[in-house]
Design a protein around this motif. Structure first.
Motif, PDB file in Angstrom:
ATOM      1  N   VAL A 144       0.847  -1.191   0.000  1.00  0.00           N
ATOM      2  CA  VAL A 144       0.000   0.000   0.000  1.00  0.00           C
ATOM      3  C   VAL A 144       0.885   1.244   0.000  1.00  0.00           C
ATOM      4  CG1 VAL A 144      -1.840  -1.198   1.253  1.00  0.00           C
ATOM      5  CG2 VAL A 144      -0.144   0.130   2.524  1.00  0.00           C
ATOM      6  N   PRO A 145       0.368   2.395  -0.469  1.00  0.00           N
ATOM      7  CA  PRO A 145       1.138   3.639  -0.392  1.00  0.00           C
ATOM      8  C   PRO A 145       1.120   4.207   1.014  1.00  0.00           C
ATOM      9  CG  PRO A 145      -0.981   4.044  -1.414  1.00  0.00           C
ATOM     10  CD  PRO A 145      -0.888   2.552  -1.217  1.00  0.00           C
ATOM     11  N   LEU A 146       2.188   4.895   1.385  1.00  0.00           N
ATOM     12  CA  LEU A 146       2.294   5.540   2.688  1.00  0.00           C
ATOM     13  C   LEU A 146       1.514   6.853   2.663  1.00  0.00           C
ATOM     14  CD1 LEU A 146       3.612   5.858   5.524  1.00  0.00           C
ATOM     15  CD2 LEU A 146       5.554   6.919   4.380  1.00  0.00           C
ATOM     16  N   ILE A 147       0.628   7.045   3.652  1.00  0.00           N
ATOM     17  CA  ILE A 147      -0.139   8.277   3.804  1.00  0.00           C
ATOM     18  C   ILE A 147       0.097   8.787   5.225  1.00  0.00           C
ATOM     19  CG2 ILE A 147      -2.457   9.278   3.905  1.00  0.00           C
ATOM     20  CD1 ILE A 147      -3.293   7.344   1.723  1.00  0.00           C
ATOM     21  N   HIS A 148       0.562  10.033   5.355  1.00  0.00           N
ATOM     22  CA  HIS A 148       0.950  10.561   6.655  1.00  0.00           C
ATOM     23  C   HIS A 148      -0.231  10.997   7.510  1.00  0.00           C
ATOM     24  CE1 HIS A 148       5.280  11.618   5.137  1.00  0.00           C
ATOM     25  NE2 HIS A 148       5.150  10.366   5.501  1.00  0.00           N
ATOM     26  N   HIS A 149      -1.274  11.565   6.897  1.00  0.00           N
ATOM     27  CA  HIS A 149      -2.359  12.154   7.677  1.00  0.00           C
ATOM     28  C   HIS A 149      -3.700  11.553   7.278  1.00  0.00           C
ATOM     29  CE1 HIS A 149       0.504  15.081   9.145  1.00  0.00           C
ATOM     30  NE2 HIS A 149       0.834  15.379   7.901  1.00  0.00           N
ATOM     31  N   GLY A 150      -4.515  11.245   8.293  1.00  0.00           N
ATOM     32  CA  GLY A 150      -5.843  10.732   8.040  1.00  0.00           C
ATOM     33  C   GLY A 150      -5.840   9.243   7.745  1.00  0.00           C
ATOM     34  N   PRO A 151      -7.031   8.646   7.624  1.00  0.00           N
ATOM     35  CA  PRO A 151      -7.133   7.213   7.329  1.00  0.00           C
ATOM     36  C   PRO A 151      -6.524   6.885   5.975  1.00  0.00           C
ATOM     37  CG  PRO A 151      -9.243   8.113   8.094  1.00  0.00           C
ATOM     38  CD  PRO A 151      -8.341   9.284   7.834  1.00  0.00           C
ATOM     39  N   ASN A 152      -5.950   5.704   5.874  1.00  0.00           N
ATOM     40  CA  ASN A 152      -5.388   5.226   4.611  1.00  0.00           C
ATOM     41  C   ASN A 152      -6.450   4.356   3.928  1.00  0.00           C
ATOM     42  OD1 ASN A 152      -4.003   3.678   2.605  1.00  0.00           O
ATOM     43  ND2 ASN A 152      -2.059   4.135   3.624  1.00  0.00           N
ATOM     44  N   PRO A 153      -7.055   4.843   2.836  1.00  0.00           N
ATOM     45  CA  PRO A 153      -8.147   4.077   2.217  1.00  0.00           C
ATOM     46  C   PRO A 153      -7.700   2.728   1.668  1.00  0.00           C
ATOM     47  CG  PRO A 153      -7.478   5.921   0.815  1.00  0.00           C
ATOM     48  CD  PRO A 153      -6.785   6.100   2.134  1.00  0.00           C
ATOM     49  N   HIS A 154      -6.433   2.607   1.291  1.00  0.00           N
ATOM     50  CA  HIS A 154      -5.929   1.337   0.768  1.00  0.00           C
ATOM     51  C   HIS A 154      -5.872   0.284   1.882  1.00  0.00           C
ATOM     52  CE1 HIS A 154      -4.737   3.552  -2.849  1.00  0.00           C
ATOM     53  NE2 HIS A 154      -4.337   4.497  -2.025  1.00  0.00           N
ATOM     54  N   ILE A 155      -5.473   0.713   3.076  1.00  0.00           N
ATOM     55  CA  ILE A 155      -5.467  -0.201   4.217  1.00  0.00           C
ATOM     56  C   ILE A 155      -6.897  -0.534   4.624  1.00  0.00           C
ATOM     57  CG2 ILE A 155      -4.910  -0.372   6.674  1.00  0.00           C
ATOM     58  CD1 ILE A 155      -2.354   1.181   6.100  1.00  0.00           C
ATOM     59  N   PHE A 229       4.698   3.190  22.809  1.00  0.00           N
ATOM     60  CA  PHE A 229       4.058   4.469  23.117  1.00  0.00           C
ATOM     61  C   PHE A 229       2.544   4.267  23.176  1.00  0.00           C
ATOM     62  CE2 PHE A 229       7.944   5.162  20.749  1.00  0.00           C
ATOM     63  CZ  PHE A 229       8.611   6.127  21.487  1.00  0.00           C
ATOM     64  N   ARG A 230       1.965   4.572  24.312  1.00  0.00           N
ATOM     65  CA  ARG A 230       0.520   4.404  24.511  1.00  0.00           C
ATOM     66  C   ARG A 230      -0.186   5.744  24.309  1.00  0.00           C
ATOM     67  NH1 ARG A 230      -2.182   0.391  27.994  1.00  0.00           N
ATOM     68  NH2 ARG A 230      -4.320   1.070  28.442  1.00  0.00           N
ATOM     69  N   SER A 231      -1.305   5.731  23.596  1.00  0.00           N
ATOM     70  CA  SER A 231      -2.066   6.959  23.384  1.00  0.00           C
ATOM     71  C   SER A 231      -3.556   6.646  23.381  1.00  0.00           C
ATOM     72  CB  SER A 231      -1.670   7.629  22.062  1.00  0.00           C
ATOM     73  OG  SER A 231      -1.990   6.796  20.957  1.00  0.00           O
ATOM     74  N   SER A 232      -4.354   7.651  23.732  1.00  0.00           N
ATOM     75  CA  SER A 232      -5.813   7.510  23.753  1.00  0.00           C
ATOM     76  C   SER A 232      -6.438   8.777  23.199  1.00  0.00           C
ATOM     77  CB  SER A 232      -6.321   7.277  25.182  1.00  0.00           C
ATOM     78  OG  SER A 232      -5.834   6.075  25.715  1.00  0.00           O
ATOM     79  N   GLY A 233      -7.564   8.607  22.486  1.00  0.00           N
ATOM     80  CA  GLY A 233      -8.284   9.766  21.975  1.00  0.00           C
ATOM     81  C   GLY A 233      -8.819   9.519  20.591  1.00  0.00           C
ATOM     82  N   ALA A 234      -9.045  10.610  19.852  1.00  0.00           N
ATOM     83  CA  ALA A 234      -9.598  10.522  18.501  1.00  0.00           C
ATOM     84  C   ALA A 234      -8.707   9.657  17.615  1.00  0.00           C
ATOM     85  CB  ALA A 234      -9.747  11.920  17.911  1.00  0.00           C
ATOM     86  N   TYR A 235      -9.326   8.778  16.855  1.00  0.00           N
ATOM     87  CA  TYR A 235      -8.567   7.853  16.007  1.00  0.00           C
ATOM     88  C   TYR A 235      -8.850   8.170  14.536  1.00  0.00           C
ATOM     89  CZ  TYR A 235      -6.724   3.560  14.039  1.00  0.00           C
ATOM     90  OH  TYR A 235      -5.989   2.653  13.305  1.00  0.00           O
ATOM     91  N   PRO A 236      -7.807   8.268  13.677  1.00  0.00           N
ATOM     92  CA  PRO A 236      -6.397   7.972  13.942  1.00  0.00           C
ATOM     93  C   PRO A 236      -5.574   9.204  14.338  1.00  0.00           C
ATOM     94  CG  PRO A 236      -6.678   8.238  11.599  1.00  0.00           C
ATOM     95  CD  PRO A 236      -8.046   8.457  12.217  1.00  0.00           C
ATOM     96  N   ASP A 237      -6.235  10.353  14.593  1.00  0.00           N
ATOM     97  CA  ASP A 237      -5.503  11.602  14.816  1.00  0.00           C
ATOM     98  C   ASP A 237      -4.516  11.509  15.986  1.00  0.00           C
ATOM     99  OD1 ASP A 237      -7.110  12.433  12.793  1.00  0.00           O
ATOM    100  OD2 ASP A 237      -8.362  13.754  14.000  1.00  0.00           O
ATOM    101  N   GLU A 238      -4.967  10.940  17.106  1.00  0.00           N
ATOM    102  CA  GLU A 238      -4.111  10.875  18.283  1.00  0.00           C
ATOM    103  C   GLU A 238      -2.923   9.951  18.052  1.00  0.00           C
ATOM    104  OE1 GLU A 238      -2.956  12.351  21.818  1.00  0.00           O
ATOM    105  OE2 GLU A 238      -4.778  12.919  20.732  1.00  0.00           O
ATOM    106  N   LEU A 239      -3.150   8.853  17.347  1.00  0.00           N
ATOM    107  CA  LEU A 239      -2.061   7.933  17.019  1.00  0.00           C
ATOM    108  C   LEU A 239      -1.042   8.611  16.117  1.00  0.00           C
ATOM    109  CD1 LEU A 239      -0.695   5.145  16.915  1.00  0.00           C
ATOM    110  CD2 LEU A 239      -2.302   4.532  15.070  1.00  0.00           C
ATOM    111  N   GLN A 240      -1.500   9.342  15.097  1.00  0.00           N
ATOM    112  CA  GLN A 240      -0.579  10.026  14.192  1.00  0.00           C
ATOM    113  C   GLN A 240       0.182  11.147  14.906  1.00  0.00           C
ATOM    114  OE1 GLN A 240      -3.393  10.961  11.071  1.00  0.00           O
ATOM    115  NE2 GLN A 240      -2.869   9.131   9.898  1.00  0.00           N
TER     116      GLN A 240
END
Length: 288
Positions: A144-155, A229-240
């Motif tokens: 799949v192509p790498l996408i830095h921001h937002g959901p990756n539609p290919h994934i 690294f553990r994170s919680s919140g809006a997904y995928p924004d908080e993870l990114q």
């Protein structure tokens, strides 16, 4: 790490017209080419290779406007012909050398970068170091192509194509950390260039001697250390945001560096619609 990146920028300036030996410089600075490229891309917002290309064409533009022979300028900057030089020049400036010489532009200048570590507003990160023996990642893989921001539609499409019962089968196979269904990124471009291809695997971790069904893809993972690294919140924004903070905050202030290997995301909890989630980001590391 900040000092190493600034030395890299200086080295690029000193050797713009030559082949840049990033691996050799990284070794002299006590780090690795892989780590340098990943940190540069994360902090600069562009791959190192793209920065070098832009700086070369910025300096070359001054020579083009100076009236020198185009073939001589092309050769000085490592191009074997005016055609190859012209393509690289146009890709950066949006116009060919002849047009710029005639019209005085347009020119898109890439300033020389300077990296600085700031202390205000840094992100508090919930992190642990996990030493893991060798294990396997098993599941369903796709390029799949790498996408830095937002959901990756290919994934998203790759996962959606799997029947619901397949997720349950994978969960039942997992028998080691990281636990649960994993989002695995492997064979990632060291420059972390957006649009470059990677291998994405939707699967689980199993011990290295586990019996793996023949219809599943397998990634072998050697023993080593992992920063988790553990994170919680809006997904995928908080993870990114956590991904970005590892480069901006954590690696510059801790005695670890990235090593080659897959990165993994374990989803520990999530909302029904996946709008929020608690995740663990696993990055392969070694002592700096």
């Amino acid at each position: 790490m900040i000092a190493a990146l600034n030395r890299l920028v200086e080295f690029v300036e000193e050797h713009l017209a030559e082949e840049i030996d990033v691996a050799g410089l990284a070794g002299e600075l006590g780090t690795t080419e892989y780590h340098v490229r990943r940190m540069f891309s994360s902090l600069a917002g562009m791959p190192l290779s793209e920065y070098i290309r832009r700086r070369r064409m910025t300096v070359a533009a001054a020579e083009v406007l100076g009236g020198g022979e185009l073939l001589g300028i092309a050769v000085r900057f490592g191009y074997g012909s005016t055609e190859a030089f012209g393509r690289a020049f146009r890709a950066v400036h949006g116009a060919g050398p002849g047009d710029v010489r005639r019209d005085g532009g347009p020119l898109r200048t890439q300033p020389q970068l300077r990296f600085r570590l700031t202390v205000e507003g840094t992100t508090t990160m919930d992190t642990r170091i996990a030493e893991r023996p060798a294990f396997l990642l098993v599941g369903h893989a796709a390029r799949v192509p790498l996408i830095h921001h937002g959901p990756n539609p290919h994934i998203q499409a790759h996962i959606a194509a799997l029947p619901p019962e397949e997720h349950q089968r994978l969960k039942a196979l997992g028998d080691t950390e990281p636990a649960g269904l994993l989002q695995v990124s492997a064979d990632v471009d060291p420059d972390y260039a957006e649009g470059s291809e990677l291998t994405y695997l939707h699967g689980v971790a199993v011990t290295s001697d586990a019996a793996v069904p023949e219809d599943l893809d397998v990634i072998e993972v050697p023993d080593g250390a992992w920063a988790v690294f553990r994170s919680s919140g809006a997904y995928p924004d908080e993870l990114q945001a956590t991904w970005a903070a590892t480069a901006a905050d954590w690696f510059p202030s801790n005695p670890w560096r990235l090593r080659s290997g897959p990165s993994m995301v374990a989803v520990l909890e999530r909302a029904e619609d996946f709008s929020t989630a608690t995740t663990e980001l696993w990055l392969p590391v070694e002592r700096a």
